[in-house]
Design a protein around this motif. Structure first.
Motif, PDB file in Angstrom:
ATOM      1  N   TRP A  72      55.963  47.100  65.867  1.00 24.84           N
ATOM      2  CA  TRP A  72      56.267  45.733  65.468  1.00 24.84           C
ATOM      3  C   TRP A  72      57.715  45.567  64.998  1.00 24.84           C
ATOM      4  O   TRP A  72      58.139  44.457  64.702  1.00 24.84           O
ATOM      5  CB  TRP A  72      55.349  45.293  64.336  1.00 24.84           C
ATOM      6  N   LYS A  73      58.493  46.645  64.914  1.00 23.90           N
ATOM      7  CA  LYS A  73      59.825  46.543  64.305  1.00 23.90           C
ATOM      8  C   LYS A  73      60.717  45.478  64.953  1.00 23.90           C
ATOM      9  O   LYS A  73      61.393  44.725  64.228  1.00 23.90           O
ATOM     10  CB  LYS A  73      60.536  47.888  64.295  1.00 23.90           C
TER      11      LYS A  73
ATOM     12  N   TYR B  60      59.502  42.266  63.573  1.00 20.95           N
ATOM     13  CA  TYR B  60      59.767  42.294  62.134  1.00 20.95           C
ATOM     14  C   TYR B  60      61.220  41.941  61.844  1.00 20.95           C
ATOM     15  O   TYR B  60      61.525  41.138  60.952  1.00 20.95           O
ATOM     16  CB  TYR B  60      59.421  43.674  61.584  1.00 20.95           C
TER      17      TYR B  60
ATOM     18  N   THR C 294      62.194  38.657  59.595  1.00 21.45           N
ATOM     19  CA  THR C 294      62.834  38.831  58.287  1.00 21.45           C
ATOM     20  C   THR C 294      64.225  38.200  58.284  1.00 21.45           C
ATOM     21  O   THR C 294      64.642  37.609  57.285  1.00 21.45           O
ATOM     22  CB  THR C 294      62.912  40.313  57.894  1.00 21.45           C
TER      23      THR C 294
ATOM     24  N   VAL D 277      57.524  39.591  55.564  1.00 18.76           N
ATOM     25  CA  VAL D 277      56.688  40.228  56.581  1.00 18.76           C
ATOM     26  C   VAL D 277      56.107  41.536  56.062  1.00 18.76           C
ATOM     27  O   VAL D 277      56.836  42.388  55.526  1.00 18.76           O
ATOM     28  CB  VAL D 277      57.486  40.506  57.873  1.00 18.76           C
ATOM     29  N   SER D 278      54.799  41.708  56.221  1.00 17.92           N
ATOM     30  CA  SER D 278      54.108  42.943  55.849  1.00 17.92           C
ATOM     31  C   SER D 278      53.380  43.495  57.061  1.00 17.92           C
ATOM     32  O   SER D 278      52.919  42.731  57.922  1.00 17.92           O
ATOM     33  CB  SER D 278      53.093  42.684  54.733  1.00 17.92           C
ATOM     34  N   LEU D 279      53.274  44.807  57.139  1.00 20.26           N
ATOM     35  CA  LEU D 279      52.580  45.454  58.254  1.00 20.26           C
ATOM     36  C   LEU D 279      51.372  46.209  57.729  1.00 20.26           C
ATOM     37  O   LEU D 279      51.430  46.842  56.671  1.00 20.26           O
ATOM     38  CB  LEU D 279      53.506  46.428  58.986  1.00 20.26           C
TER      39      LEU D 279
END
Length: 268
Positions: free
Chosen positions: A55-56, A59, A63, A69-71
């Motif tokens: 997801w980077k 993300y 951001t 944003v949390s994973l």
């Protein structure tokens, strides 16, 4: 007496005019509602055989655009364990949240999305079963390319699955750089087979707005199944032609745009 006889109609007329002037203003005040602020919390949930690091790219975009944003790093040991891991992260959010799931992560967010912090769901090349359904059975109705390839999905003696590393690049990540696809093929998170056949006990898409992304060249989930899920859920649907199952990595700008659209409109 003449004064009072004339004054009464004038006073009455003045009252009527005043009422007519102020009535529209009052009505307008009642009909005007401030637009809900965009949701700022986003929680991202990965699917089977991978972890949250994929997801980077999304993300980074979210951001940069000001979202919190949390994973979720779910264990992939059972649907119940993965839902619990997701709800644990949702508990940490400080308000309304958009919950996003990729692939099997769609089943997770469908069940975990009943959490009170969740105001909208985003399915990214994902499953979206109803209560009592499981993605394994639904997948048989519209089988994927991978599901029809003998030996593509392997299973360990203790019941954990993985995608044959030789098949991973072309099936899961055809539009990623080959070196990256090969690395992901050899860094898979083995996933309990039971997660694919566990019936859901909740379906958040029945009560909350949803958005869905169809990966046009998906070989892990049949794109027609993705379309069917989203049509049933009345999701706002985006089709990304040519995208592989790794659409969240290969097309992060388009995926992030859908998530941001959900954040802006979920509470309207």
């Amino acid at each position: 007496m003449k004064f009072s006889t004339v004054a009464a109609p004038v006073l009455a007329l003045s009252t009527i005019v005043s009422a007519s002037l102020f009535a529209p203003t009052a009505a307008l005040a009642q009909d005007t509602h401030p637009a809900a602020a965009p949701v700022k919390n986003i929680v991202l949930v990965h699917g089977a055989w991978v972890d949250g690091s994929g997801w980077k790219p999304v993300y980074d975009i979210l951001t940069k655009d000001g979202y919190h944003v949390s994973l979720v790093q779910e264990p992939l040991t059972s649907l119940a364990d993965d839902v619990t891991a997701t709800k644990r992260v949702l508990d940490l959010q400080n308000g309304p949240t958009i919950l996003v799931g990729h692939s099997y992560g769609g089943s997770i967010i469908t069940e975990a999305g009943v959490h009170p912090n969740v105001v909208g769901l985003v399915y990214v090349a994902a499953h979206a079963p109803a209560v009592g359904e499981d993605e394994g059975a639904l997948g048989k109705g519209k089988p994927s390319y991978t599901a029809q390839q003998p030996g593509a999905i392997e299973k360990t003696p203790d019941g954990y699955t993985y995608l044959n590393p030789a098949d991973f690049p072309k099936d899961f990540a055809a539009d990623l750089p080959i070196a990256q696809a090969k690395f992901e093929a050899h860094s898979q998170m083995l996933t309990a087979a039971q997660v694919f056949t566990t019936p859901l006990t909740a379906a958040a898409w029945t009560t909350k707005p949803s958005w869905g992304i169809v990966a046009g060249n998906d070989k892990i989930i049949n794109p027609d199944l993705e379309r069917w899920y989203y049509a049933r859920a009345h999701s706002h649907t985006t089709v990304i032609p040519g995208a592989s199952h790794s659409v969240y990595e290969s097309r992060p700008q388009q995926v992030a745009a859908v998530i941001e659209d959900a954040a802006k409109h979920a509470q309207q």
